[in-house]
Every structure is written in C-alpha cells, then in structure tokens.
Motif scaffolding. Structure first.
Motif, short mmCIF file in Angstrom:
data_model
loop_
_atom_site.label_atom_id
_atom_site.label_comp_id
_atom_site.label_asym_id
_atom_site.label_seq_id
_atom_site.Cartn_x
_atom_site.Cartn_y
_atom_site.Cartn_z
N ASN A 3 -6.02 2.35 2.09
CA ASN A 3 -6.92 1.56 2.53
C ASN A 3 -7.33 1.96 3.71
O ASN A 3 -8.32 1.52 4.23
CB ASN A 3 -6.56 0.30 2.26
N GLY A 4 -7.12 3.65 3.94
CA GLY A 4 -7.54 3.98 4.91
C GLY A 4 -7.20 3.97 6.54
O GLY A 4 -7.89 4.26 7.29
N ILE A 5 -6.51 2.70 6.07
CA ILE A 5 -5.58 3.01 7.68
C ILE A 5 -5.05 3.76 7.55
O ILE A 5 -3.96 4.59 6.49
CB ILE A 5 -4.74 2.00 7.39
N ARG A 6 -5.25 4.66 9.03
CA ARG A 6 -3.62 5.83 9.45
C ARG A 6 -3.16 5.01 10.68
O ARG A 6 -2.96 4.68 11.21
CB ARG A 6 -5.12 6.24 10.47
N VAL A 7 -1.85 5.68 10.24
CA VAL A 7 -0.46 5.68 11.08
C VAL A 7 0.03 6.97 11.30
O VAL A 7 0.34 7.88 11.04
CB VAL A 7 0.16 4.82 10.36
N ALA A 8 -0.74 6.79 13.21
CA ALA A 8 1.22 8.32 13.74
C ALA A 8 2.32 7.68 14.04
O ALA A 8 2.59 6.81 14.38
CB ALA A 8 -0.09 8.45 14.90
N TYR A 9 2.74 8.49 13.62
CA TYR A 9 3.94 8.60 13.79
C TYR A 9 5.38 9.95 14.24
O TYR A 9 4.48 11.15 14.02
CB TYR A 9 5.62 8.73 12.43
N LYS A 10 5.82 10.29 15.53
CA LYS A 10 6.75 10.73 15.91
C LYS A 10 8.19 10.38 16.34
O LYS A 10 7.67 9.32 17.44
CB LYS A 10 5.75 10.93 17.21
N GLN A 11 9.10 10.95 15.78
CA GLN A 11 10.62 10.53 16.39
C GLN A 11 11.11 10.85 17.58
O GLN A 11 10.32 12.22 17.57
CB GLN A 11 11.50 10.88 15.49
N GLY A 70 -1.31 -3.26 3.45
CA GLY A 70 -2.00 -3.27 2.93
C GLY A 70 -2.72 -4.47 3.05
O GLY A 70 -3.62 -5.33 2.84
N ALA A 71 -2.07 -5.15 3.74
CA ALA A 71 -2.35 -6.94 4.31
C ALA A 71 -3.66 -7.31 5.36
O ALA A 71 -4.02 -8.19 5.74
CB ALA A 71 -1.35 -7.80 4.52
N PHE A 72 -3.43 -6.31 6.11
CA PHE A 72 -4.90 -5.53 6.96
C PHE A 72 -6.06 -5.93 6.08
O PHE A 72 -6.58 -4.89 5.23
CB PHE A 72 -4.15 -4.37 7.69
N ARG A 73 -6.82 -6.78 6.92
CA ARG A 73 -8.42 -6.14 6.72
C ARG A 73 -8.79 -5.20 6.94
O ARG A 73 -9.10 -4.46 7.79
CB ARG A 73 -8.99 -8.01 6.95
N THR A 74 -9.40 -4.76 6.40
CA THR A 74 -10.21 -3.37 6.34
C THR A 74 -11.92 -3.30 6.53
O THR A 74 -12.82 -3.99 5.77
CB THR A 74 -10.02 -2.36 5.40
N ASP A 87 0.86 -1.41 0.22
CA ASP A 87 -0.15 0.33 -0.89
C ASP A 87 1.06 1.14 0.29
O ASP A 87 2.14 1.32 -0.04
CB ASP A 87 -1.04 0.41 1.29
N LYS A 88 0.91 2.14 -0.40
CA LYS A 88 0.91 3.53 -0.33
C LYS A 88 0.23 4.78 0.34
O LYS A 88 -1.16 5.07 0.65
CB LYS A 88 1.69 4.20 -1.55
N ILE A 89 0.71 5.74 0.73
CA ILE A 89 0.41 6.63 1.80
C ILE A 89 -0.22 7.27 0.68
O ILE A 89 0.28 8.07 -0.38
CB ILE A 89 1.59 7.48 2.47
N GLY A 107 -11.38 -7.60 10.98
CA GLY A 107 -11.40 -6.85 9.82
C GLY A 107 -11.86 -5.90 9.47
O GLY A 107 -12.76 -5.59 8.10
N ASN A 108 -11.27 -5.34 10.65
CA ASN A 108 -11.97 -3.78 9.97
C ASN A 108 -10.51 -2.15 11.33
O ASN A 108 -10.67 -1.79 12.04
CB ASN A 108 -12.89 -2.89 11.35
N VAL A 109 -9.52 -2.49 10.75
CA VAL A 109 -8.57 -2.46 11.48
C VAL A 109 -8.59 -0.49 11.31
O VAL A 109 -8.20 -0.10 11.80
CB VAL A 109 -7.17 -3.04 10.02
N ASN A 110 -8.73 -0.23 9.73
CA ASN A 110 -8.83 0.93 9.85
C ASN A 110 -9.61 2.16 10.78
O ASN A 110 -9.80 3.21 10.47
CB ASN A 110 -9.24 1.42 8.60
N ASP A 111 -10.85 1.29 11.20
CA ASP A 111 -11.75 2.08 12.34
C ASP A 111 -11.09 1.95 13.46
O ASP A 111 -10.71 2.07 14.91
CB ASP A 111 -12.96 0.99 12.55
N GLY A 112 -10.04 2.77 13.47
CA GLY A 112 -8.71 3.01 14.84
C GLY A 112 -7.14 3.60 13.94
O GLY A 112 -7.62 4.45 13.28
N ILE A 113 -6.50 3.70 14.86
CA ILE A 113 -5.04 3.95 14.85
C ILE A 113 -3.88 2.86 15.38
O ILE A 113 -3.71 2.23 15.99
CB ILE A 113 -4.81 5.24 15.11
N ILE A 114 -2.91 3.62 14.30
CA ILE A 114 -1.23 2.60 15.15
C ILE A 114 -0.60 3.51 15.26
O ILE A 114 -0.25 4.51 14.76
CB ILE A 114 -0.80 1.99 13.00
#
Length: 866
Positions: A465-473, A662-666, A445-447, A635-642
């Motif tokens: 695919n709608g999945i959100r990732v929060a990143y902080k170094q 891209g392999a997580f189910r949404t 998948d891509k951003i 089955g709904n990993v995009n209903d949240g955040i990583i």
C-alpha cells in the motif's frame, strides 16, 4: 505502623525477589567509578571517573561546619595563591569555569551567618554547610592544577574537617597525586564540632505559610506538604531509600490523576499539578512530600478542598490496583533513559549528599536498575503502599499549607481539615479498561520491496500500500524507539491562525480515541511503560516515543487507534484551554520557554513558529481546524515513514507489521515542501522588560544544514559559551546556553543565551551582584570579538574531542538512531553517517565562518530586565 516500618516490610519482600534470601537489608555498594579516601591533613576526597563531557570536570569543596558568608565571599576575592591582582573568581571565569544559577557558593543549612572569623558563637546549635562549586574545569590545561591549588587555599579558610569532590574526564590516580602534594600546605584539620543528633519532632497542628503570587497577582499556588522521619543512618546505604523513592513517586502520580479529576468537576481551572519528594539525601532534616496545585487567585479555596478530598480518600481507602499499576508504569517510563550519560553535576551532588548526610555512593543509575529488576507482584506492593500512605497522611499532623497569591483567603487550615472530615467517597478513578484488548485489524499487507537503509545500516521495507518502514536492530536493548512521521505540518493548513500552530500537537490528545478519552488513552499507554508524544512542525506530523520491547504489538495497535478511531471532544478542549492559559501566564512571568517565544517574534516577526505557544492561540475554532488537519494527515499515512529502532526481533516485527500496516489509510504522495516567508531582522535589537530578572538573547542566521556546517556550528557554540562565562561573571550573572538547526522556514541556526542574577552571597566582593543592565552590553562585546577573530587551533581541537565523545552515543542509542533516520527521510539530510570524518574536517577557519555569520550577519535580539 510507621512509614519507615512499612518501607522496611516491602524491602523484606523485595529482598527475596530482587537480590537473594537475606536477613539483612541488601546494600547498594559503591559505584566502581567513584574513588573515596582521606588525605593526611584530614580532608576527605571523592574522585569520579566520568568521561561523558570530554576534557572537562566539576570540582567542589564541602565545608560541613561553616556557613559564614563573609568568609566564603572573601575566599572568592583573594587567596594566598591568587595570581597578583587577579582574584580567584576572575581566574575561574577566564577559563570558562562556570557556576550554577545561584553562584559559586551555596549554603544548604538552615541559616546563614555574616562574620569574618570562625567565632564558635556564630555557629549556634545547628550545622550550616558551605559548598563551593566550580563546573566545566578544563582537565587538559593548567586550569585543573591551578583550580586544585586554589581549592586547597579555600580549605585553609576553615579549620574543620572538609571534603573535596572531582568528577569528570580525569585520571583519578594523577589527580590524587597532585592533591597529596597540595595538601602538604594544609595544616591538620580539626575534627568537626559535635551538634545535637537529629530528632523527629512531629507537629499536631497545621502550619500556614503565605507568599506572594507566582506571577504578581492573578495566579495562586496551593501546596500541602507532609513531613516524615528521616531514613535511619544505618539504612541509608541499603535499598530502603530506593523503596521510599518508589513509593513517593507512585503516590505523586496517583494524587495527580485524582486531583485533576476532582477539579474537572468544579469551575476552578487547573494550570498545573506538581509533586516533590525531598529525601534524606537533600538535607539533614525531615523527609517531605509536597503536593502543589496552580490555579487562579479566585480558586485557591477550591484547590485546598480538592487536595483535602483526594488525600483524605487516599488515607481512608488507598489506591486501587488499576491506579497502582498505572503509577508503576509511569515511574518506569520516567526512569527509562536509553543512552543517557551521567552528568558530572549528578555525581558531585551524590558525593556531597554522602559526605554531609551519609547517603549511598551507588551509581546514579541505581534507581533505574532497581525498578527494572524488582519482581514483586503489584498486589503485594499495593497492600504495603496503602499502609504507607495511611501512615503518612493526616488532616493536621505534620502538615504545612503554603499559599502563594491567596492572601485574602481566610482560615485555610479550617477549610482543609473540615473538607477532610466531611469528604465523601470519590467516584472510581478514571482508568482505561482497553489496553492489550485493542484488536488487530482484519486487513493485512505484505512487504513488496526490501532495500538497505543507508543512514543506520538497517533496512527499509515498502509494503504494497506504499507505506515505508525503516527498521534497525540495536542488540542488547530491552527498549525500542519508534516514530511515525507524515509530511504536512502547520504551514499546510491555510485556515490556521499564526498563534494556533503551537497547540496542534497537544490537540491530538484531546480527542476520544478508540472510545476512551485522550487522557485515559495515554494513561493506558503509561501503565504499560509506553511513552507517546505528538509534535507538529512547519513541515511534518511526528508521533514518537520509547517503549519496552514486550509492548511492541500494543504500540502499533495504539498508533492505529490514534490514526483511525478519533472523535472530537470539545469538553476536553475547554478544560485544556483554561488550564493551559494559566500555565502560559505563569511561564510568561519568568519562564525560559516564554522568553524563547518572545525572542523568536523579535527575530522573525512575520513567521509563526509552532515550537512556541501564546495564549492568544487558544481560540474557539481551534479544535475544528485541528480536526481538519488530522483528517488529512491520517488519510495519507504513506506520505511519510514509520521508524523502529532498538532491541526488536526482525521476524516478530515483520509479522506484526503485516497485520497493522494494511489498516492505515493511504493517499497520494507529495514531495512538495511548504514555502514560508522568513524575513530575519537585520542587526541588533534589545528590548527592556520591566520587572524581568536577567537577560535572554537569541542569535539566528541563515546557514545551510550540511554535515560540515553542523560540526563547525557545534564547536562554534561551545567556544562562544566558554567566552561568555567571564564577562557575565563580572556582572554577577549565571549562564545557560542552547542551540539548534532548523530546515524550515529556511535552513538556519540559532543560539540562545540565558543569564540570571546570582545570589550576592554566592559571589565575591568587588560589588558583583546581578548587574542585569550590563549583561547585554558584555555579551554583545564578546559576540563582536568572536565575529572578528578566528579561534585558535587549540580551542578548536579541544572542542573536537568533546564533540566526538558526545556523538558516539548516536551509534548505539535507539532514539538517536531513530532521529537520524527521520532527518534523512523528512529533510533529506544525512549528518551523522560519517560524523568522525566531518569532525576531523573542522578548522579554525570553518568555525570562524559560522561565528561571523551568527554574531554579525544574522539577527541578534535580547530581552533584558530593567
């Protein structure tokens, strides 16, 4: 080859890898924050500059040759500088100066003496130290000056050489100036009397100790304890104690896994396995290694046989390389503490150990640093580890068998020895083969969108695919914190019984994951230094943990396996069910967690709380209901955040996430939060529990979770805690408090108050001695007063300083930053972005509003001993 010689051999290897080539053992040195010296009167001092608890310090007096109970109790009752009729302990309590659960005094020696004079005959031939411990002394108040004055009065009660420890938010030079002044009132102390030097005297037969059942009759605990010689005095300041600690903890991990495997092949349930190592800093006696199994009263013999089989196999064949790699990973994982603040209590204990037993004054973090920096190959360490184990273990020599709740069991020593001699080789210990070989998925998948993350100052990436990732170094960190949070908690499972909700998080590790058992899967993670936990709240599923930066790829592939490669394992559930029922039975007898569950049921009887467990929830159908829940969630990993925070490189993270996401189910997102009925009890309810020691109380009130309310509440609970010390001390009771906010079922705040009877020998005269029946009344009186009258500006300002310091860690600790982000996106709350301004805005009136709501308008429930 003796245990100590084997440890020395590893040090010789480790010295080249960790430090530098050297013929002598590397020394640990003294922590820069510790200042040590001696006063002219013969009293030694230790001062530790540790601002982790702003405005407070812990103070201790160490009398190495005393142990006379009457003298200690009289010291707490009256001293030459006591103010009028006010006893010393009442002064301490009035200033919020608390004591540990046992009381103000402890006696770590082999026996206690009851006498009113320093009669040399009372000492016998053994040293019997007395420790006076005063915690949370205000340093910005006259309380510190008065405390120092009183402890020099305590010094005067004993003619021999002593030591004073002060650890906290102090200026060491200023404290030393005051101590020199007060020490002028103290005559020169007599050098300590000499006693026979330590001598290693091994035993050749098994010693049996029998005790009552841990819960009064239905449970049994079997403990095998091996003794070994003390670390030589001249080696206590070197890395040798660290190597001994390392070997001991690794041995505990390996034996734990093996005992669980052996008992799983029998009908004996395993409630818990624990290991304890007492080193040369814990007493002046032998070092000990204790392996303990909790089971039911009918399975004590099976527990003895399991311990004998496992320890005999370790003695004969040692550990495998896989096992040892696992134990190393577990030890590193357990010692990791990003953002941890050293406690004053830790420093005080370290100084006490140094003065009494000659141990090192290295920083409490020295062991973590040692583990992180050592570079000895596992193959080399394993050879020496197995020699160490073989030198320690024996079927009879230096062994004590302790039996709790197995009074009718005949010939336990014979059972142990015969099982040891007849033991057959165990099957290869169960350790996973799949670790770094977990494959990457084919999907990519891509951003699609990048935007600022306002809470942490990092970024949020939204993938196609709608999945959100929060990143902080967080620069300078070797670890990272991570979390996957998916909306939908226990309240979303309509078929779930109320008692079952507390077990949902545990159920995730009872699947077979990626072809391995859940237990093996977690062993694989631990071997690589990865911590991964699951928690199911009323509203969300959260999988989170901490790991080395080098294991980022493995963490992400492991999360994918948890989400996509699960299979029900009913056999694993049955083993868990039997053991967990025993564990819950044990904590129901005296456990704080059980008290919290009982208090919650009293405060909100119609609302199940998944934070608490009841054995009634271990039902036959729970695995199936849990499986339905997890199928829906993953089955709904995009209903949240990583969330990813720590020392991760941004380009590396983007590259790996593109291969994983891209392999997580949404599915379809849902912003609907569950509606849960939350009828709180109105008023006060105190329930008497027969046989219970002490009192536990919960205060709960509906309160909006805003930054302003959070900061006012944090200060309110500090003030409440300080005000409770004195009345509970008058009852001979200790005090521990806890507090927290929750957004579900409705936004509310709770405070928990735990009080236990102190040892009468650790408290003053005046009849103080664990008056549990009066504790609830005393606490309620304080609560009524707190609700009626606002705190002073001075009280509030002192607490502000403490709170500001604590919250500083939120800006640099990866786990804290991760938690901030989760709160923002799961609960819609941003409490800490401008925490400095929020703390400044707190006023006596805002604190009073919280205290009034908490103490007089919400639910007040208590469980008290009869």
């Amino acid at each position: 080859m003796s245990v100590k010689n084997i440890v020395f051999s590893l040090i010789a290897i480790a010295s080249f890898s960790i430090m530098m080539p050297a013929q002598n053992l590397p020394g640990l040195g003294q922590a820069s924050e510790i200042k040590k010296g001696a006063l002219d009167c013969g009293v030694q001092y230790y001062m530790v500059t540790n601002p982790s608890y702003k405005g407070r310090a812990d103070v201790a007096v160490i009398q190495p040759h005393s142990g006379i109970v009457d003298v200690a109790r009289l010291s707490l009752s009256s001293l030459s500088h006591s103010s009028g009729s006010r006893s010393p302990y009442r002064f301490f309590a009035s200033k919020g100066i608390s004591f540990r659960e046992g009381g103000y005094v402890s006696y770590p020696g082999p026996e206690r003496f009851y006498a009113t004079t320093m009669d040399s005959d009372a000492y016998g031939k053994k040293r019997n130290p007395t420790l006076f411990l005063f915690e949370n002394v205000p340093v910005t108040d006259v309380a510190m000056d008065t405390t120092l004055l009183l402890i020099f009065d305590i010094v005067n009660t004993n003619p021999y050489a002593q030591a004073i420890v002060v650890s906290g938010d102090i200026s060491a030079d200023k404290i030393l100036t005051k101590m020199k002044l007060f020490s002028m009132m103290v005559a020169k102390r007599t050098p300590a009397p000499s006693f026979p030097a330590y001598k290693w005297t091994p035993s050749d037969t098994v010693r049996i100790v029998r005790k009552a059942s841990p819960d009064g009759g239905t449970l049994a605990r079997v403990t095998a304890t091996y003794a070994s010689p003390r670390t030589p005095k001249d080696a206590l300041g070197t890395i040798q104690p660290l190597v001994s600690e390392m070997f001991a903890q690794e041995l505990g991990s390996i034996v734990s896994s093996r005992v669980k495997q052996v008992l799983s092949e029998t009908s004996a349930p395993l409630g818990d396995f624990s290991f304890r190592y007492r080193d040369s800093g814990a007493s002046e006696g032998d070092e000990t290694y204790s392996f303990s199994v909790l089971t039911d009263s009918t399975s004590a013999r099976a527990a003895i046989q399991a311990l004998a089989r496992v320890l005999a196999e370790m003695d004969t064949h040692g550990a495998t390389l896989k096992e040892y790699a696992y134990a190393k990973g577990v030890l590193k994982q357990g010692s990791r503490g990003p953002g941890d603040q050293e406690l004053n209590r830790e420093y005080v204990d370290k100084c006490i150990s140094s003065y009494l037993y000659g141990t090192s004054l290295a920083s409490p973090s020295a062991f973590r640093d040692f583990l992180a920096k050592r570079e000895v190959a596992s193959e080399q360490e394993l050879r020496l580890f197995n020699k160490f184990v073989s030198a320690l273990l024996d079927p009879q020599r230096c062994l004590t068998l302790s039996l709790e709740g197995a009074g009718s069991l005949s010939d336990p020593a014979g059972t142990y020895v015969q099982t040891w001699k007849r033991h057959s080789s165990l099957a290869e210990p169960s350790y996973p083969l799949r670790d770094e070989n977990i494959p990457y998925p084919a999907a990519k998948d891509k951003i699609k969108k990048t935007e600022p993350e306002p809470v942490s100052g990092g970024e949020i990436w939204t993938f196609t695919n709608g999945i959100r990732v929060a990143y902080k170094q967080v620069s300078g960190k070797d670890d990272f914190a991570y979390a996957m949070q998916i909306r939908g908690g226990s309240a979303s499972v309509k078929e779930l019984l109320p008692q079952e909700s507390g077990f949902l998080g545990d159920m995730l590790w009872l699947y077979r994951i990626g072809g391995s058992s859940g237990s093996d899967f977690r062993k694989m993670l631990a071997k690589n230094g990865i911590k991964m936990d699951a928690e199911v709240s009323l509203s969300d599923l959260k999988i989170s943990g901490v790991a080395p930066v080098s294991q980022f790829s493995l963490v992400m592939r492991a999360l994918l396996s948890v989400a996509n490669e699960r299979k029900l394992d009913l056999q694993a559930y049955e083993k868990y069910r039997r053991g967990e029922a025993l564990r819950l039975k044990l904590i129901s007898a005296d456990g704080e967690d059980f008290s919290k569950a009982g208090l919650w049921e009293m405060a909100a009887p119609k609302c199940a709380n998944p934070s608490f467990k009841s054995a009634a929830g271990l039902t036959d159908d729970l695995p199936y209901r849990a499986d339905k829940y997890y199928q829906a969630q993953f089955g709904n990993v995009n209903d949240g955040i990583i969330v990813l925070t720590g020392g991760l490189d941004i380009e590396q993270v983007k590259k790996i996430m593109a291969r994983i996401v891209g392999a997580f189910r949404t599915g379809r997102r849902s912003s609907v939060r569950p509606v849960v009925d939350f009828p709180l009890l109105a008023g006060t309810k105190v329930t008497t529990v027969k046989g219970k020691e002490g009192m536990d109380m919960q205060l709960t009130t509906l309160l909006s979770l805003t930054a302003d309310n959070y900061m006012s509440a944090a200060i309110a609970q500090m003030i409440l805690r300080d005000r409770l010390v004195a009345p509970l001390a008058d009852c001979g009771m200790s005090l521990e408090t806890d507090w927290g906010f929750s957004t579900l079922p409705k936004e509310h705040m709770s405070v928990w108050i735990h009080s236990r009877p102190s040892d009468p020998d650790a408290m003053p005269y005046f009849g103080v001695g664990g008056q549990t029946s009066q504790a609830a009344q005393a606490v309620c009186k304080v609560l009524d007063g707190a609700a009626a009258k606002a705190p002073s500006a001075a009280e509030v300002n002192a607490c502000k300083d403490r709170l500001q310091y604590v919250l500083q860690g939120v800006d640099s600790d990866p786990e804290a930053i991760c938690g901030k982000i989760l709160m923002r996106y799961a609960d819609g709350k941003n409490l800490f972005s401008n925490y400095k301004d929020a703390v400044k805005k707190v006023t006596p009136a805002s604190v009073q509003a919280v205290l009034k709501s908490l103490c007089s308008e919400g639910a007040r429930v208590a469980l008290a001993g009869d």
